[in-house]
Design a protein around this motif. Structure first.
Motif, PDB file in Angstrom:
ATOM      1  N   THR A  47     -76.182   1.094  25.650  1.00  0.00           N
ATOM      2  CA  THR A  47     -77.102   1.188  26.775  1.00  0.00           C
ATOM      3  C   THR A  47     -78.054   2.357  26.592  1.00  0.00           C
ATOM      4  OG1 THR A  47     -77.264   1.363  29.187  1.00  0.00           O
ATOM      5  CG2 THR A  47     -75.543   2.656  28.130  1.00  0.00           C
ATOM      6  N   ASP A  48     -79.246   2.221  27.156  1.00  0.00           N
ATOM      7  CA  ASP A  48     -80.187   3.343  27.237  1.00  0.00           C
ATOM      8  C   ASP A  48     -80.553   3.606  28.693  1.00  0.00           C
ATOM      9  OD1 ASP A  48     -81.789   1.223  27.858  1.00  0.00           O
ATOM     10  OD2 ASP A  48     -83.233   1.515  26.252  1.00  0.00           O
ATOM     11  N   TYR A  49     -79.725   3.109  29.606  1.00  0.00           N
ATOM     12  CA  TYR A  49     -79.888   3.186  31.058  1.00  0.00           C
ATOM     13  C   TYR A  49     -80.891   2.171  31.601  1.00  0.00           C
ATOM     14  CZ  TYR A  49     -77.058   7.443  31.342  1.00  0.00           C
ATOM     15  OH  TYR A  49     -76.024   8.346  31.283  1.00  0.00           O
ATOM     16  N   GLU A  50     -81.830   1.716  30.791  1.00  0.00           N
ATOM     17  CA  GLU A  50     -82.753   0.664  31.222  1.00  0.00           C
ATOM     18  C   GLU A  50     -82.152  -0.708  30.957  1.00  0.00           C
ATOM     19  OE1 GLU A  50     -85.607   0.983  32.852  1.00  0.00           O
ATOM     20  OE2 GLU A  50     -85.352   3.160  32.894  1.00  0.00           O
ATOM     21  N   ILE A  51     -81.533  -0.844  29.793  1.00  0.00           N
ATOM     22  CA  ILE A  51     -80.873  -2.089  29.383  1.00  0.00           C
ATOM     23  C   ILE A  51     -79.460  -1.751  28.944  1.00  0.00           C
ATOM     24  CG2 ILE A  51     -80.821  -3.941  27.656  1.00  0.00           C
ATOM     25  CD1 ILE A  51     -83.812  -3.867  27.554  1.00  0.00           C
ATOM     26  N   GLY A  52     -78.517  -2.601  29.315  1.00  0.00           N
ATOM     27  CA  GLY A  52     -77.153  -2.461  28.851  1.00  0.00           C
ATOM     28  C   GLY A  52     -76.648  -3.786  28.326  1.00  0.00           C
ATOM     29  N   VAL A  53     -75.828  -3.750  27.282  1.00  0.00           N
ATOM     30  CA  VAL A  53     -75.324  -4.989  26.689  1.00  0.00           C
ATOM     31  C   VAL A  53     -73.850  -4.845  26.365  1.00  0.00           C
ATOM     32  CG1 VAL A  53     -76.003  -4.306  24.352  1.00  0.00           C
ATOM     33  CG2 VAL A  53     -75.710  -6.721  24.890  1.00  0.00           C
ATOM     34  N   ILE A  54     -73.096  -5.910  26.627  1.00  0.00           N
ATOM     35  CA  ILE A  54     -71.683  -6.011  26.256  1.00  0.00           C
ATOM     36  C   ILE A  54     -71.526  -7.266  25.407  1.00  0.00           C
ATOM     37  CG2 ILE A  54     -69.304  -6.180  27.058  1.00  0.00           C
ATOM     38  CD1 ILE A  54     -70.224  -5.120  29.773  1.00  0.00           C
ATOM     39  N   LEU A  55     -70.888  -7.126  24.247  1.00  0.00           N
ATOM     40  CA  LEU A  55     -70.654  -8.272  23.363  1.00  0.00           C
ATOM     41  C   LEU A  55     -69.183  -8.323  22.983  1.00  0.00           C
ATOM     42  CD1 LEU A  55     -73.638  -6.941  21.660  1.00  0.00           C
ATOM     43  CD2 LEU A  55     -73.682  -9.400  21.937  1.00  0.00           C
ATOM     44  N   HIS A  56     -68.699  -9.523  22.691  1.00  0.00           N
ATOM     45  CA  HIS A  56     -67.310  -9.701  22.282  1.00  0.00           C
ATOM     46  C   HIS A  56     -67.248 -10.504  20.991  1.00  0.00           C
ATOM     47  CE1 HIS A  56     -66.873  -9.022  26.691  1.00  0.00           C
ATOM     48  NE2 HIS A  56     -65.857  -8.292  26.289  1.00  0.00           N
ATOM     49  N   ILE A  57     -66.376 -10.072  20.079  1.00  0.00           N
ATOM     50  CA  ILE A  57     -66.095 -10.864  18.880  1.00  0.00           C
ATOM     51  C   ILE A  57     -64.582 -10.930  18.686  1.00  0.00           C
ATOM     52  CG2 ILE A  57     -68.281 -10.249  17.770  1.00  0.00           C
ATOM     53  CD1 ILE A  57     -66.709  -8.384  15.927  1.00  0.00           C
ATOM     54  N   SER A  58     -64.121 -11.980  18.017  1.00  0.00           N
ATOM     55  CA  SER A  58     -62.697 -12.124  17.730  1.00  0.00           C
ATOM     56  C   SER A  58     -62.270 -11.114  16.675  1.00  0.00           C
ATOM     57  CB  SER A  58     -62.394 -13.538  17.235  1.00  0.00           C
ATOM     58  OG  SER A  58     -62.707 -14.497  18.223  1.00  0.00           O
ATOM     59  N   ALA A  59     -61.089 -10.545  16.842  1.00  0.00           N
ATOM     60  CA  ALA A  59     -60.583  -9.557  15.896  1.00  0.00           C
ATOM     61  C   ALA A  59     -59.059  -9.517  15.979  1.00  0.00           C
ATOM     62  CB  ALA A  59     -61.159  -8.183  16.192  1.00  0.00           C
ATOM     63  N   GLU A  60     -58.444  -9.126  14.898  1.00  0.00           N
ATOM     64  CA  GLU A  60     -57.002  -8.878  14.906  1.00  0.00           C
ATOM     65  C   GLU A  60     -56.786  -7.408  15.244  1.00  0.00           C
ATOM     66  OE1 GLU A  60     -55.233 -10.033  11.257  1.00  0.00           O
ATOM     67  OE2 GLU A  60     -55.931 -12.128  11.382  1.00  0.00           O
ATOM     68  N   THR A  61     -56.048  -7.151  16.315  1.00  0.00           N
ATOM     69  CA  THR A  61     -55.836  -5.776  16.754  1.00  0.00           C
ATOM     70  C   THR A  61     -54.354  -5.512  16.941  1.00  0.00           C
ATOM     71  OG1 THR A  61     -56.036  -6.374  19.090  1.00  0.00           O
ATOM     72  CG2 THR A  61     -58.065  -5.783  17.942  1.00  0.00           C
ATOM     73  N   ASP A  62     -53.941  -4.272  16.670  1.00  0.00           N
ATOM     74  CA  ASP A  62     -52.529  -3.955  16.837  1.00  0.00           C
ATOM     75  C   ASP A  62     -52.266  -3.167  18.109  1.00  0.00           C
ATOM     76  OD1 ASP A  62     -53.652  -1.566  16.117  1.00  0.00           O
ATOM     77  OD2 ASP A  62     -52.054  -0.988  14.749  1.00  0.00           O
ATOM     78  N   GLU A  63     -53.309  -2.561  18.695  1.00  0.00           N
ATOM     79  CA  GLU A  63     -53.145  -1.818  19.939  1.00  0.00           C
ATOM     80  C   GLU A  63     -54.506  -1.621  20.585  1.00  0.00           C
ATOM     81  OE1 GLU A  63     -51.996   2.278  19.496  1.00  0.00           O
ATOM     82  OE2 GLU A  63     -52.753   2.334  17.445  1.00  0.00           O
ATOM     83  N   ALA A  64     -54.495  -1.442  21.907  1.00  0.00           N
ATOM     84  CA  ALA A  64     -55.740  -1.193  22.624  1.00  0.00           C
ATOM     85  C   ALA A  64     -56.239   0.209  22.328  1.00  0.00           C
ATOM     86  CB  ALA A  64     -55.529  -1.389  24.120  1.00  0.00           C
ATOM     87  N   GLY A  65     -57.547   0.361  22.352  1.00  0.00           N
ATOM     88  CA  GLY A  65     -58.129   1.664  22.094  1.00  0.00           C
ATOM     89  C   GLY A  65     -59.620   1.629  22.275  1.00  0.00           C
ATOM     90  N   GLU A  66     -60.263   2.817  22.241  1.00  0.00           N
ATOM     91  CA  GLU A  66     -61.705   2.903  22.400  1.00  0.00           C
ATOM     92  C   GLU A  66     -62.257   4.058  21.588  1.00  0.00           C
ATOM     93  OE1 GLU A  66     -62.564   3.524  26.540  1.00  0.00           O
ATOM     94  OE2 GLU A  66     -61.437   5.405  26.635  1.00  0.00           O
TER      95      GLU A  66
END
Length: 371
Positions: A47-66
């Motif tokens: 985001t730049d505060y004017e526009i924000g975007v959220i995208l999702h792709i499939s992935a193999e994950t072993d634990e949640a995180g950010e």
């Protein structure tokens, strides 16, 4: 946090998200791309505060995180990886994201994910659905007519108007106007209008670039609008202000109707327009007479160009001048082998239509010339 995903999907998502990363960020965190994993899905935000975007792709994950990393370097690194399988491994202790593919390994320093202004999905306001192919067509046929001059902000965006079962998009810079209308279903909507920044509409076309049509859910309030598909969510601030009554700019009748071949007329105007480019208003002259249109441009500094195209003229002969770019722009979005140019006189606005199609109209104001 460990992730395994496909390079092609990650590259595409990062390219889309990267266009929402601030070029000159107010704070360093806005130069970053936010990554979050949960339930075998990788979420990407920017985001730049004017526009924000959220995208999702499939992935193999072993634990949640950010994690938040540099948007610029993340894109460049992933794009150059040698193989299709990509592994992302984030170490919370060292605050380093390791990116691996084949024999290549990169490490990127992270920023504090708690500082990232995460995008909140809109939960209230007006909601409606529209097919992606319909929305893309509305945008394609209009936004080229938006103004680039920031002195009148409402003209730098496109008007989205809902009324009954119709949706219209209108764009103008006060010298030309493009309007396209579509039917969106059986739902009867009260008339409402929103002015959407041109930039968000351009970016939305990238998100909806797939060949398979899908539903787009649109959420609207007075100040914000969002667009959601199965794999992407985009939100933007709306342009404040009152859009002028565009209907007043559309003439109710015309004295002359000219049917022209789209491709050959576009080519001719483009060639003659080469001479016109250095003039103040990029002016070309059209003379309609005896079943043809004579196109010319005369520049005392550069030279002269002229060309003739066959035409079917119904009504009075006429001489009229236009900005060549304004004609070229609309001819690039006209559907079909022929188009109709409706005229009154050399000083009154003209209209571009498509045969047997009342859903699209383009109004263009002539250029005053000395005769």
């Amino acid at each position: 946090m460990k992730i395994s995903c496909l390079k092609s999907e990650l590259v595409q998502a990062l390219q889309i998200a990267g266009r929402s990363v601030a070029n000159k960020p107010q704070t360093p965190i806005l130069s970053g791309i936010y990554l979050r994993t949960e339930n075998n899905t990788l979420e990407i935000q920017a985001t730049d505060y004017e526009i924000g975007v959220i995208l999702h792709i499939s992935a193999e994950t072993d634990e949640a995180g950010e994690v938040v990393v540099s948007g610029r370097y993340m894109q460049e690194v992933v794009r150059t990886l040698p193989e299709e399988n990509v592994q992302l491994d984030y170490d919370k202790e060292t605050k380093i994201l390791k990116i691996s593919s084949g024999s290549s390994t990169f490490t990127l320093l992270s920023m504090d994910a708690n500082d990232f202004p995460k995008i909140n999905r809109m939960q209230e306001g007006k909601t409606f659905k529209i097919r992606s192919v319909v929305l893309k067509e509305l945008v394609r046929r209009t936004i080229f007519a938006c103004a680039t001059d920031e002195t009148r902000p409402v003209f730098t965006g496109a008007l989205l108007e809902l009324e009954g079962d119709k949706v219209r998009m209108v764009a103008t810079n006060s010298h030309r106007l493009a309007l396209h209308e579509e039917t969106i279903g059986d739902e009867q909507n009260e008339k409402c209008q929103y002015i959407i920044p041109k930039r968000i509409l351009e970016e939305m076309q990238h998100i909806m670039g797939g060949e398979i049509p899908e539903d787009v859910v649109v959420y609207c309030t007075r100040s914000e609008m969002s667009f959601e598909t199965d794999r992407a969510y985009m939100t933007t601030r709306l342009i404040e202000g009152k859009y002028p009554d565009y209907r007043r700019a559309i003439p109710s009748e015309f004295a002359t109707r000219v049917t022209l071949p789209t491709s050959s007329f576009l080519s001719a105007v483009s060639r003659v327009g080469l001479i016109a480019r250095s003039s103040e208003y990029n002016t070309i002259k059209l003379v309609f007479n005896m079943g043809e249109v004579h196109i010319s441009s005369d520049n005392p500094i550069v030279g002269r160009a002229e060309e003739t195209v066959k035409a079917t003229i119904d009504g009075d002969d006429i001489d009229i001048s236009f900005n060549a770019s304004y004609l070229i722009d609309v001819l690039k979005v006209v559907n079909g082998d022929q188009f109709i140019l409706m005229l009154n006189d050399s000083l009154k606005p003209a209209a571009v239509h498509e045969p047997e199609n009342e859903d699209f109209v383009y109004i263009i104001t002539p250029v005053r010339t000395k005769h």
